[in-house]
Design a protein around this motif. Structure first.
Motif, PDB file in Angstrom:
ATOM      1  N   SER A 104       0.846  -1.194   0.000  1.00  0.00           N
ATOM      2  CA  SER A 104       0.000   0.000   0.000  1.00  0.00           C
ATOM      3  C   SER A 104       0.877   1.237   0.000  1.00  0.00           C
ATOM      4  O   SER A 104       1.700   1.436   0.899  1.00  0.00           O
ATOM      5  CB  SER A 104      -0.913  -0.006   1.237  1.00  0.00           C
ATOM      6  N   LYS A 105       0.705   2.071  -1.015  1.00  0.00           N
ATOM      7  CA  LYS A 105       1.506   3.289  -1.147  1.00  0.00           C
ATOM      8  C   LYS A 105       0.808   4.514  -0.574  1.00  0.00           C
ATOM      9  O   LYS A 105       1.355   5.616  -0.624  1.00  0.00           O
ATOM     10  CB  LYS A 105       1.822   3.548  -2.625  1.00  0.00           C
ATOM     11  N   THR A 106      -0.394   4.364  -0.049  1.00  0.00           N
ATOM     12  CA  THR A 106      -1.150   5.484   0.515  1.00  0.00           C
ATOM     13  C   THR A 106      -1.450   5.199   1.978  1.00  0.00           C
ATOM     14  O   THR A 106      -1.564   4.032   2.384  1.00  0.00           O
ATOM     15  CB  THR A 106      -2.477   5.677  -0.247  1.00  0.00           C
ATOM     16  N   PRO A 107      -1.576   6.234   2.809  1.00  0.00           N
ATOM     17  CA  PRO A 107      -1.886   6.016   4.234  1.00  0.00           C
ATOM     18  C   PRO A 107      -3.251   5.370   4.419  1.00  0.00           C
ATOM     19  O   PRO A 107      -4.156   5.503   3.587  1.00  0.00           O
ATOM     20  CB  PRO A 107      -1.858   7.433   4.826  1.00  0.00           C
ATOM     21  N   ARG A 108      -3.386   4.661   5.516  1.00  0.00           N
ATOM     22  CA  ARG A 108      -4.661   4.034   5.835  1.00  0.00           C
ATOM     23  C   ARG A 108      -5.707   5.087   6.172  1.00  0.00           C
ATOM     24  O   ARG A 108      -5.360   6.215   6.543  1.00  0.00           O
ATOM     25  CB  ARG A 108      -4.490   3.079   7.019  1.00  0.00           C
ATOM     26  N   PRO A 109      -6.994   4.757   6.062  1.00  0.00           N
ATOM     27  CA  PRO A 109      -8.045   5.724   6.416  1.00  0.00           C
ATOM     28  C   PRO A 109      -7.888   6.202   7.852  1.00  0.00           C
ATOM     29  O   PRO A 109      -7.735   5.407   8.775  1.00  0.00           O
ATOM     30  CB  PRO A 109      -9.340   4.926   6.217  1.00  0.00           C
ATOM     31  N   GLY A 110      -7.919   7.508   8.030  1.00  0.00           N
ATOM     32  CA  GLY A 110      -7.751   8.087   9.348  1.00  0.00           C
ATOM     33  C   GLY A 110      -6.317   8.383   9.719  1.00  0.00           C
ATOM     34  O   GLY A 110      -6.071   8.948  10.792  1.00  0.00           O
ATOM     35  N   LYS A 111      -5.354   8.001   8.857  1.00  0.00           N
ATOM     36  CA  LYS A 111      -3.938   8.245   9.113  1.00  0.00           C
ATOM     37  C   LYS A 111      -3.424   9.298   8.132  1.00  0.00           C
ATOM     38  O   LYS A 111      -3.913   9.425   7.004  1.00  0.00           O
ATOM     39  CB  LYS A 111      -3.127   6.959   8.962  1.00  0.00           C
ATOM     40  N   THR A 112      -2.426  10.043   8.602  1.00  0.00           N
ATOM     41  CA  THR A 112      -1.820  11.072   7.750  1.00  0.00           C
ATOM     42  C   THR A 112      -0.472  10.658   7.192  1.00  0.00           C
ATOM     43  O   THR A 112       0.019  11.287   6.248  1.00  0.00           O
ATOM     44  CB  THR A 112      -1.644  12.374   8.555  1.00  0.00           C
ATOM     45  N   LYS A 113       0.150   9.610   7.762  1.00  0.00           N
ATOM     46  CA  LYS A 113       1.453   9.157   7.320  1.00  0.00           C
ATOM     47  C   LYS A 113       1.424   7.660   7.035  1.00  0.00           C
ATOM     48  O   LYS A 113       0.587   6.935   7.562  1.00  0.00           O
ATOM     49  CB  LYS A 113       2.527   9.454   8.374  1.00  0.00           C
ATOM     50  N   LEU A 114       2.366   7.240   6.212  1.00  0.00           N
ATOM     51  CA  LEU A 114       2.523   5.812   5.962  1.00  0.00           C
ATOM     52  C   LEU A 114       3.113   5.126   7.182  1.00  0.00           C
ATOM     53  O   LEU A 114       3.889   5.725   7.949  1.00  0.00           O
ATOM     54  CB  LEU A 114       3.434   5.580   4.752  1.00  0.00           C
ATOM     55  N   SER A 115       2.761   3.883   7.378  1.00  0.00           N
ATOM     56  CA  SER A 115       3.294   3.124   8.500  1.00  0.00           C
ATOM     57  C   SER A 115       4.787   2.864   8.306  1.00  0.00           C
ATOM     58  O   SER A 115       5.245   2.596   7.194  1.00  0.00           O
ATOM     59  CB  SER A 115       2.548   1.789   8.626  1.00  0.00           C
ATOM     60  N   LYS A 116       5.544   2.972   9.412  1.00  0.00           N
ATOM     61  CA  LYS A 116       6.978   2.715   9.330  1.00  0.00           C
ATOM     62  C   LYS A 116       7.263   1.251   9.020  1.00  0.00           C
ATOM     63  O   LYS A 116       8.265   0.931   8.374  1.00  0.00           O
ATOM     64  CB  LYS A 116       7.656   3.111  10.640  1.00  0.00           C
ATOM     65  N   TRP A 117       6.397   0.378   9.484  1.00  0.00           N
ATOM     66  CA  TRP A 117       6.576  -1.066   9.281  1.00  0.00           C
ATOM     67  C   TRP A 117       5.302  -1.620   8.654  1.00  0.00           C
ATOM     68  O   TRP A 117       4.346  -1.927   9.365  1.00  0.00           O
ATOM     69  CB  TRP A 117       6.876  -1.766  10.604  1.00  0.00           C
TER      70      TRP A 117
END
Length: 301
Positions: A104-117
């Motif tokens: 996934s190249k886009t943040p999850r719903p409700g998140k503003t940043k990509l997950s570090k892991w």
């Protein structure tokens, strides 16, 4: 030029081990040392329907720069420029690691940043080692330590002991019962205290603070499992005062209802006596004990 020096040093180390009569791959030894190192931060993810352990390229570079003695099995001088990147490329060519990328190249719903892991990764088309925003999955099986071998021996023994529980002596049954009751009490007590501390921090300060953050994680190691403080800060925005007050009021109402409408001493004494009789029937392995769970008066043997 540095790349050729690194390759010659690795080949020289491999030839030296062959001359000594040892069938040891120095690159494999190096990879195992790095994988088992405590300072290399790793996670588990799903790669092509398989769970793999992976790390970040910048963590790998930081580890080698902080511990240059790890490169000694390769016979390489750590002073060579870009030796860390060359070692990473050697691991890729030997198929000990595989460069991956997040699915996934886009943040999850409700998140503003990509997950570090990321939890799901895929193979990167270009298999070249890079320090910037890259992930690498280990492509070899880790050697099984001694404690896992001993544990695999005790698993069938414990299973057989559970099957033979009805013929255990009465004192042994009591010991097993009290041990597991204490173990369950400890687990639920820790989870309750953990939730209570989270509720206090969230209602009072609006901070999401989970002590023992990995206690329920399936893929956590033993060191991560008993980590007391979380290793990452809360990046999510704090909830509004109105939301926290509403949740606090609902929680207070539930606690008040439980205290007011809870069983009295007489009812608790009856429940305790009934539970004690059920435990005694189970420990003595009486068929009548099944009627307490099923509600039937007669039990067919």
């Amino acid at each position: 030029m540095a790349k050729k020096k690194v390759e010659k040093a690795v080949d020289g180390a491999a030839k030296a081990t062959k001359k000594q009569g040892k069938e040891v791959d120095p690159v494999r030894v190096f990879a195992e040392r790095v994988r088992d190192h405590k300072e290399l931060d790793t996670r588990w993810a799903v790669l092509q329907e398989a769970r793999v352990e992976y790390f970040r390229g910048k963590d790998f570079i930081a580890l080698l720069r902080a511990h240059p003695e790890l490169i000694k099995p390769l016979g390489i001088e750590a002073a060579i420029a870009d030796v860390d990147l060359d070692v990473g490329n050697i691991l890729i060519r030997r198929r000990l690691i595989v460069r991956c990328d997040r699915v996934s190249k886009t943040p999850r719903p409700g998140k503003t940043k990509l997950s570090k892991w990321p939890a799901r990764i895929e193979i990167y088309p270009e298999q070249m080692f890079s320090e910037k925003d890259s992930f690498y999955a280990w492509a070899f099986e880790r050697r099984r330590p001694l404690w896992q071998t001993v544990l695999s021996f005790f698993v069938p023994v414990v299973t057989l002991a559970c099957c033979l529980f009805p013929i255990f002596p009465h004192w042994c049954k009591l010991g097993v019962l009290y041990f597991f009751l204490a173990f369950l009490t400890l687990i639920f007590g820790v989870l309750t205290l953990r939730a209570l501390i989270f509720a206090i921090f969230w209602l009072a300060l609006g901070k999401r603070m989970w002590f023992l953050p990995n206690i329920l994680a399936e893929e956590a190691t033993m060191s991560e499992l008993f980590q007391f403080m979380p290793d990452s800060k809360d990046d999510e925005p704090s909830p509004k005062w109105s939301t926290r007050i509403a949740f606090g009021a609902v929680a207070g109402l539930i606690i008040w209802l439980v205290l007011v409408h809870g069983p009295n001493e007489a009812a608790r004494a009856r429940y305790q006596k009934k539970a004690s009789n059920i435990i005694d029937d189970i420990l003595t392995w009486k068929p009548k004990a099944l009627s307490a769970f099923t509600g039937e008066a007669d039990v067919v043997n």
